[in-house]
Write a protein that holds these residues in place. Sequence first.
Motif, short mmCIF file in Angstrom:
data_model
loop_
_atom_site.label_atom_id
_atom_site.label_comp_id
_atom_site.label_asym_id
_atom_site.label_seq_id
_atom_site.Cartn_x
_atom_site.Cartn_y
_atom_site.Cartn_z
N GLU A 1 0.89 12.88 -11.45
CA GLU A 1 1.73 14.04 -11.76
C GLU A 1 2.35 13.99 -13.15
O GLU A 1 2.41 15.00 -13.84
N PHE A 2 2.81 12.81 -13.57
CA PHE A 2 3.56 12.75 -14.82
C PHE A 2 2.77 12.19 -16.01
O PHE A 2 3.18 12.37 -17.15
N PHE A 3 1.62 11.53 -15.73
CA PHE A 3 0.81 10.98 -16.81
C PHE A 3 -0.60 11.56 -16.83
O PHE A 3 -1.34 11.36 -17.78
N GLY A 4 -0.99 12.24 -15.77
CA GLY A 4 -2.25 12.98 -15.74
C GLY A 4 -3.51 12.17 -15.53
O GLY A 4 -4.60 12.70 -15.72
N THR A 5 -3.38 10.91 -15.14
CA THR A 5 -4.56 10.08 -14.90
C THR A 5 -4.32 9.18 -13.69
O THR A 5 -3.20 9.04 -13.23
N VAL A 6 -5.39 8.54 -13.24
CA VAL A 6 -5.28 7.48 -12.23
C VAL A 6 -4.93 6.20 -12.98
O VAL A 6 -5.58 5.89 -13.98
N PRO B 1 0.81 -1.23 0.00
CA PRO B 1 0.00 0.00 0.00
C PRO B 1 0.84 1.28 0.00
O PRO B 1 0.46 2.26 -0.64
N LEU B 2 1.97 1.28 0.67
CA LEU B 2 2.82 2.47 0.69
C LEU B 2 3.42 2.74 -0.69
O LEU B 2 3.50 3.88 -1.14
N LEU C 1 7.88 6.77 4.01
CA LEU C 1 6.74 7.67 3.85
C LEU C 1 6.58 7.99 2.37
O LEU C 1 7.50 8.52 1.74
N PRO C 2 5.41 7.67 1.79
CA PRO C 2 5.21 7.95 0.37
C PRO C 2 5.53 9.40 -0.02
O PRO C 2 6.09 9.64 -1.09
N VAL D 1 2.88 5.76 -3.76
CA VAL D 1 3.93 6.43 -4.53
C VAL D 1 3.59 6.39 -6.01
O VAL D 1 3.62 7.42 -6.70
N TRP D 2 3.23 5.21 -6.51
CA TRP D 2 2.91 5.08 -7.93
C TRP D 2 1.70 5.91 -8.32
O TRP D 2 1.69 6.51 -9.40
N LEU D 3 0.70 5.98 -7.46
CA LEU D 3 -0.47 6.81 -7.74
C LEU D 3 -0.05 8.27 -7.88
O LEU D 3 -0.45 8.96 -8.83
#
Length: 111
Positions: free
Chosen positions: A26-31, A14-15, A82-83, A19-21
């Motif tokens: 930020e860099f791809f603009g989507t979930v 989950p941590l 910490l993410p 980070v990936w979310l």
Amino acid sequence: MSIETQEHFLLSCPLKSAVWLGIWLEFFGTVPPPSALSSAFTSFLFPPTLNPSMTAASVFGLTILAIWDHHWALHFNSAPFLPSLVLATARKSISRLCSELELDSADSSLA
């Protein structure tokens, strides 16, 4: 003591998912859809970045490096994972690479 799997280390913790979310937004603009991260790691299928001067592979590689650094800081130095700190490390590395690429581009245009 359990053995950490590659899937957990990179994606399913989950941590690290947080980070990936953050990176994806930020860099791809989507979930990211669940299959997108897995495809990026297994097939090197990356979405385009919001900044065309930065390759998706670089964003992924520098994020993995940040995760790796903070993972081992947890185990060897008892530093909390910490993410928000991992994201800050990844952003700093990505920003540094962008700056270097811009300098290289400016140098080649002067030649």
